[in-house]
Design an enzyme around this catalytic site. Structure first.
Site: not given
Ligand code: DX5
Ligand code: ZN
Length: 220
Positions: A173, A66, A35, A137, A8, A37, A68, A33
């Site tokens: 994760d 991913h 992320d 998660m 990540s 957010m 979020m 990966h």
């Protein structure tokens, strides 16, 4: 079983992100990966499609986005255009989970559903066959460097049973380290996100090799 390691970039040095992504792929990463957010669905803010597009030409491995973020659908095509290969989202962040899966597939990406520590498996009841990946998660989303929640192992086992023989990846994760990756694999995970465990060490290749050695033990 094929095991995949997905560093990540949340724990990478963002001032040198391109070098970090290249280094971790050279060190043996199977996926990157990524992320995302939004300071709304989760209490942190990271990177968007522009950054995905910037790292895309640097590596050949798939980019595992991913999300979020809430809402989800509008931003999906932007990530597809930015070179994402897999896009995963949280069901709580989408009003229409089945529709969002369709939006991801129509954009030409593989689709994943992410289950938080407290999210029940019933979200999989009517959509499992449409998914390419289930992302479990093992921490509450929002930050790197948190501790692995042990109840995740039981959840992984239950999902592995539901997947049965289907070609659906089971990714875990949060808080994955050299010393617990084997337990996660034995519980049924095949794809392992690791942020701080890899980027927090000085020798990424040695850390990834140590993880693979643990995975080899799990496969025996
Ligand atoms: C957390 C992110 C994770 C995070 C993992 O919300 O989804 O991908 O980067 O970091 P570590 O491996 O440090 O727990
Ligand atoms: Zn993640």
């Amino acid at each position: 079983m094929a095991f995949r390691i997905a560093p990540s970039i949340l724990s990478a040095n963002f001032a040198r992100l391109g070098d970090e992504v290249e280094a971790v792929v050279r060190a043996g990463a199977d996926l990157v990966h990524f992320d995302v957010m939004d300071n709304h669905y989760v209490p942190n803010l990271t990177v968007g499609p522009l950054v995905c597009e910037a790292i895309r030409p640097l590596v050949k491995v798939p980019i595992d986005v991913h999300l979020m973020v809430k809402p989800v659908d509008r931003i999906v095509p932007d990530f597809a255009r930015a070179g994402a290969n897999i896009i995963s989202f949280h069901p709580e962040a989408s009003e229409h989970v089945d529709r969002t899966i369709g939006v991801i597939k129509d954009a030409g990406c593989k689709a994943g559903l992410v289950l938080n520590p407290a999210t029940p498996l019933s979200y999989l009841d009517y959509v499992l066959d449409k998914l390419d990946l289930v992302l479990v998660m093992s921490v509450n989303p929002g930050f790197g460097g948190q501790s692995f929640i042990p109840a995740t192992l039981q959840k992984l086992r239950a999902i592995r049973e539901r997947i049965a023989g289907r070609d659906i990846w089971l990714e875990v994760d949060g808080g994955i380290k050299v010393d617990n990756i084997r337990a996660a694999a034995e519980a049924g995970a095949d794809t392992f996100v690791a942020g701080s465990a890899i980027f927090g060490t000085s020798d990424y290749a040695a850390t990834i090799a140590a993880m693979r050695a643990q995975l080899t033990l799990a496969a025996q």
